[in-house]
Design a protein around this motif. Structure first.
Motif, PDB file in Angstrom:
ATOM      1  N   LEU A   1       0.794  -1.277  -0.107  1.00 58.50           N
ATOM      2  CA  LEU A   1      -0.041  -0.020   0.067  1.00 58.50           C
ATOM      3  C   LEU A   1       0.782   1.264   0.152  1.00 58.50           C
ATOM      4  O   LEU A   1       0.337   2.371   0.363  1.00 58.50           O
ATOM      5  CB  LEU A   1      -0.969   0.010   1.206  1.00 58.50           C
ATOM      6  CG  LEU A   1      -2.108  -1.265   1.292  1.00 58.50           C
ATOM      7  CD1 LEU A   1      -2.867  -0.940   2.390  1.00 58.50           C
ATOM      8  CD2 LEU A   1      -2.568  -1.552  -0.166  1.00 58.50           C
ATOM      9  N   THR A   2       2.194   1.331  -0.302  1.00 57.80           N
ATOM     10  CA  THR A   2       2.913   2.489  -0.625  1.00 57.80           C
ATOM     11  C   THR A   2       3.037   2.738  -2.027  1.00 57.80           C
ATOM     12  O   THR A   2       2.681   1.803  -3.094  1.00 57.80           O
ATOM     13  CB  THR A   2       4.377   2.013  -0.171  1.00 57.80           C
ATOM     14  OG1 THR A   2       4.866   1.127  -0.927  1.00 57.80           O
ATOM     15  CG2 THR A   2       4.494   1.993   1.300  1.00 57.80           C
ATOM     16  N   GLU A   3       2.914   4.218  -2.399  1.00 54.74           N
ATOM     17  CA  GLU A   3       2.893   4.726  -3.790  1.00 54.74           C
ATOM     18  C   GLU A   3       4.053   4.294  -4.422  1.00 54.74           C
ATOM     19  O   GLU A   3       5.255   4.791  -3.757  1.00 54.74           O
ATOM     20  CB  GLU A   3       2.487   6.032  -3.617  1.00 54.74           C
ATOM     21  CG  GLU A   3       1.013   6.538  -3.074  1.00 54.74           C
ATOM     22  CD  GLU A   3       0.971   7.939  -3.023  1.00 54.74           C
ATOM     23  OE1 GLU A   3       1.572   8.599  -3.671  1.00 54.74           O
ATOM     24  OE2 GLU A   3      -0.105   8.373  -2.555  1.00 54.74           O
ATOM     25  N   GLY A   4       4.048   3.766  -5.385  1.00 55.30           N
ATOM     26  CA  GLY A   4       5.156   3.686  -6.340  1.00 55.30           C
ATOM     27  C   GLY A   4       5.231   4.666  -7.407  1.00 55.30           C
ATOM     28  O   GLY A   4       4.995   5.634  -7.296  1.00 55.30           O
ATOM     29  N   GLU A   5       5.981   4.223  -8.600  1.00 55.35           N
ATOM     30  CA  GLU A   5       6.135   5.214  -9.590  1.00 55.35           C
ATOM     31  C   GLU A   5       5.018   5.430 -10.362  1.00 55.35           C
ATOM     32  O   GLU A   5       4.095   4.942 -10.417  1.00 55.35           O
ATOM     33  CB  GLU A   5       7.356   4.551 -10.661  1.00 55.35           C
ATOM     34  CG  GLU A   5       6.931   3.120 -11.323  1.00 55.35           C
ATOM     35  CD  GLU A   5       7.069   2.102 -10.443  1.00 55.35           C
ATOM     36  OE1 GLU A   5       7.199   2.034  -9.090  1.00 55.35           O
ATOM     37  OE2 GLU A   5       7.462   0.920 -11.265  1.00 55.35           O
ATOM     38  N   GLY A   6       4.978   6.704 -11.144  1.00 62.27           N
ATOM     39  CA  GLY A   6       3.955   6.887 -11.946  1.00 62.27           C
ATOM     40  C   GLY A   6       4.387   7.454 -13.372  1.00 62.27           C
ATOM     41  O   GLY A   6       5.426   7.223 -13.902  1.00 62.27           O
ATOM     42  N   LEU A   7       3.326   7.467 -13.961  1.00 64.39           N
ATOM     43  CA  LEU A   7       3.593   7.558 -15.666  1.00 64.39           C
ATOM     44  C   LEU A   7       2.522   8.738 -16.117  1.00 64.39           C
ATOM     45  O   LEU A   7       1.248   8.805 -15.742  1.00 64.39           O
ATOM     46  CB  LEU A   7       2.938   6.335 -16.508  1.00 64.39           C
ATOM     47  CG  LEU A   7       3.397   6.133 -17.921  1.00 64.39           C
ATOM     48  CD1 LEU A   7       4.960   6.206 -17.872  1.00 64.39           C
ATOM     49  CD2 LEU A   7       2.862   4.999 -18.481  1.00 64.39           C
ATOM     50  N   ASN A   8       2.969   9.736 -16.683  1.00 65.83           N
ATOM     51  CA  ASN A   8       2.311  10.826 -17.179  1.00 65.83           C
ATOM     52  C   ASN A   8       2.652  11.205 -18.698  1.00 65.83           C
ATOM     53  O   ASN A   8       3.673  11.776 -18.890  1.00 65.83           O
ATOM     54  CB  ASN A   8       2.484  12.333 -16.261  1.00 65.83           C
ATOM     55  CG  ASN A   8       1.588  13.299 -16.507  1.00 65.83           C
ATOM     56  OD1 ASN A   8       0.641  13.013 -17.287  1.00 65.83           O
ATOM     57  ND2 ASN A   8       1.899  14.502 -15.910  1.00 65.83           N
ATOM     58  N   LEU A   9       1.711  10.850 -19.411  1.00 66.44           N
ATOM     59  CA  LEU A   9       1.938  10.868 -21.022  1.00 66.44           C
ATOM     60  C   LEU A   9       1.109  11.948 -21.589  1.00 66.44           C
ATOM     61  O   LEU A   9      -0.231  11.667 -21.399  1.00 66.44           O
ATOM     62  CB  LEU A   9       1.898   9.580 -21.493  1.00 66.44           C
ATOM     63  CG  LEU A   9       2.983   8.585 -21.073  1.00 66.44           C
ATOM     64  CD1 LEU A   9       2.542   7.133 -21.602  1.00 66.44           C
ATOM     65  CD2 LEU A   9       4.336   8.730 -21.072  1.00 66.44           C
ATOM     66  N   VAL A  10       1.406  12.749 -22.296  1.00 64.44           N
ATOM     67  CA  VAL A  10       0.654  13.723 -23.155  1.00 64.44           C
ATOM     68  C   VAL A  10       0.725  13.082 -24.504  1.00 64.44           C
ATOM     69  O   VAL A  10       1.984  13.033 -25.102  1.00 64.44           O
ATOM     70  CB  VAL A  10       1.113  15.078 -23.138  1.00 64.44           C
ATOM     71  CG1 VAL A  10       0.447  16.083 -24.089  1.00 64.44           C
ATOM     72  CG2 VAL A  10       0.770  15.599 -21.608  1.00 64.44           C
ATOM     73  N   ILE A  11      -0.573  13.044 -25.363  1.00 63.48           N
ATOM     74  CA  ILE A  11      -0.465  12.359 -26.458  1.00 63.48           C
ATOM     75  C   ILE A  11      -0.697  13.346 -27.729  1.00 63.48           C
ATOM     76  O   ILE A  11      -1.529  14.317 -27.549  1.00 63.48           O
ATOM     77  CB  ILE A  11      -1.713  11.412 -26.767  1.00 63.48           C
ATOM     78  CG1 ILE A  11      -1.832  10.447 -25.419  1.00 63.48           C
ATOM     79  CG2 ILE A  11      -1.509  10.330 -28.063  1.00 63.48           C
ATOM     80  CD1 ILE A  11      -0.580   9.554 -25.121  1.00 63.48           C
ATOM     81  N   LYS A  12       0.005  13.375 -28.694  1.00 65.35           N
ATOM     82  CA  LYS A  12      -0.015  14.371 -29.887  1.00 65.35           C
ATOM     83  C   LYS A  12      -1.227  13.606 -30.689  1.00 65.35           C
ATOM     84  O   LYS A  12      -0.951  12.542 -31.362  1.00 65.35           O
ATOM     85  CB  LYS A  12       1.586  14.227 -30.609  1.00 65.35           C
ATOM     86  CG  LYS A  12       1.333  15.297 -31.848  1.00 65.35           C
ATOM     87  CD  LYS A  12       2.677  15.311 -32.541  1.00 65.35           C
ATOM     88  CE  LYS A  12       2.661  16.386 -33.791  1.00 65.35           C
ATOM     89  NZ  LYS A  12       4.007  16.297 -34.276  1.00 65.35           N
ATOM     90  N   ASN A  13      -2.245  14.259 -30.817  1.00 68.73           N
ATOM     91  CA  ASN A  13      -3.249  14.003 -31.536  1.00 68.73           C
ATOM     92  C   ASN A  13      -3.124  14.132 -32.982  1.00 68.73           C
ATOM     93  O   ASN A  13      -2.368  15.169 -33.477  1.00 68.73           O
ATOM     94  CB  ASN A  13      -4.572  14.692 -31.056  1.00 68.73           C
ATOM     95  CG  ASN A  13      -5.301  14.446 -29.795  1.00 68.73           C
ATOM     96  OD1 ASN A  13      -6.415  14.631 -29.482  1.00 68.73           O
ATOM     97  ND2 ASN A  13      -4.300  13.617 -29.143  1.00 68.73           N
ATOM     98  N   THR A  14      -3.664  13.007 -33.596  1.00 68.52           N
ATOM     99  CA  THR A  14      -3.412  13.081 -35.176  1.00 68.52           C
ATOM    100  C   THR A  14      -5.048  13.091 -35.851  1.00 68.52           C
ATOM    101  O   THR A  14      -4.786  13.460 -37.045  1.00 68.52           O
ATOM    102  CB  THR A  14      -3.032  11.868 -35.647  1.00 68.52           C
ATOM    103  OG1 THR A  14      -3.634  10.631 -34.904  1.00 68.52           O
ATOM    104  CG2 THR A  14      -1.529  11.565 -34.932  1.00 68.52           C
TER     105      THR A  14
END
Length: 306
Positions: free
Chosen positions: A51-64
């Motif tokens: 129950l500890t917070e691990g790594e994160g992922l934050n991705l912004v997508i280039k829309n087509t």
């Protein structure tokens, strides 16, 4: 097993044009009509088994497909046009998310994110990815536990569990994923082990979407009607198969029993690319059938004269 909480944000033209349907038709592209939302941000946060917070992922997508960012979406999410233009392509983003989610339980707030992953994989012709091992819709789960609204807002549940809420950051994909992970931790601490987990592979292979740009050439031979549904006599096509409103429609009659039919064929495609065809056959009165045929012929003649 660790948990990965996913939250997505979408770009679309809702609110930009007074009538979204008119905009989609004006663009005259099946892609935009079939896929009204394009993923613009992927937020994911790992909650470890302890129950500890691990790594994160934050991705912004280039829309087509929706290259212009809806100002309303920008205001709500904090993603700017410049950020979107400098983002990564969807296939690369979903590949990163796939690696991030290996051997985990996937947690979402509602089902819309799962459906948009399916649709966007089809939109971008990206190989379908099965995320994680198991899946939980935390919104539905906690709604049942609290015995109230079956689709509570994330903010209201955070307040229920005394989790600090930053109103200025809500609807940012990464912040919402982080907030949902904190709700998940509070839920596990209060209720213990979660029930209602679904097998992710079953979930993704069973969920499907209608393919509305289907063409006659896409219909397998075995799905084409060749004998009368009533007497198995020989049929004659009076109006050939053609796409009408996302379905393959045709009209035919039986030479043996003289019955007339209208038939619609629709198709759904699942995450693995498998298609299933649905056939709806309706017997119609002779006068109605002849009226439709006559109307079609009159339209053809009118168009020919023009």
């Amino acid at each position: 097993m660790d948990y990965v909480v996913i939250d997505l944000e979408f770009n679309n033209m809702q609110g930009v044009y007074q009538n979204m349907k008119q905009y989609l038709n004006r663009e005259d592209t099946g892609k935009r009509r079939l896929y009204p939302n394009e993923i613009i941000q992927i937020g994911a946060v790992r909650l470890k088994e302890n129950l500890t917070e691990g790594e994160g992922l934050n991705l912004v997508i280039k829309n087509t497909f929706y290259k212009n960012l809806n100002p309303l979406i920008s205001q709500m999410t904090g993603v700017t046009q410049a950020m979107m233009d400098e983002g990564i392509r969807y296939p690369e983003a979903i590949s990163k998310l796939d690696r991030f989610c290996k051997n985990t339980v996937i947690v979402t707030w509602g089902v819309s994110d799962i459906y948009e992953i399916i649709r966007n994989c089809h939109m971008h012709q990206t190989p379908i990815t099965v995320l994680g091992q198991r899946y939980l819709d935390l919104q539905a789960w906690i709604g049942q536990k609290l015995g109230g609204n079956p689709t509570p807002s994330l903010k209201s549940v955070m307040e229920e569990f005394s989790i600090e809420v930053d109103d200025t950051r809500l609807h940012d994909g990464y912040y919402d994923a982080l907030s949902t992970a904190r709700v998940l931790r509070a839920v596990l601490e209060r209720y213990g082990r979660l029930d209602g987990l679904k097998n992710t592979r079953v979930l993704f292979t069973s969920d499907s979407i209608y393919i509305t740009d289907i063409q006659v050439r896409d219909v397998p031979d075995e799905e084409i009607t060749t004998i009368c549904p009533l007497c198995e006599g020989h049929i004659v096509y009076d109006i050939s198969m053609a796409n009408e409103h996302g379905r393959i429609r045709s009209m035919y009659h039986c030479e043996a029993c003289m019955s007339s039919f209208i038939e619609d064929i629709s198709v759904k495609e699942n995450m693995l690319g498998y298609r299933k065809f649905f056939k709806k056959i309706k017997k119609v009165p002779q006068d109605f059938f002849r009226a439709i045929i006559g109307q079609r012929q009159a339209n053809r003649n009118r168009n020919y004269r023009q």
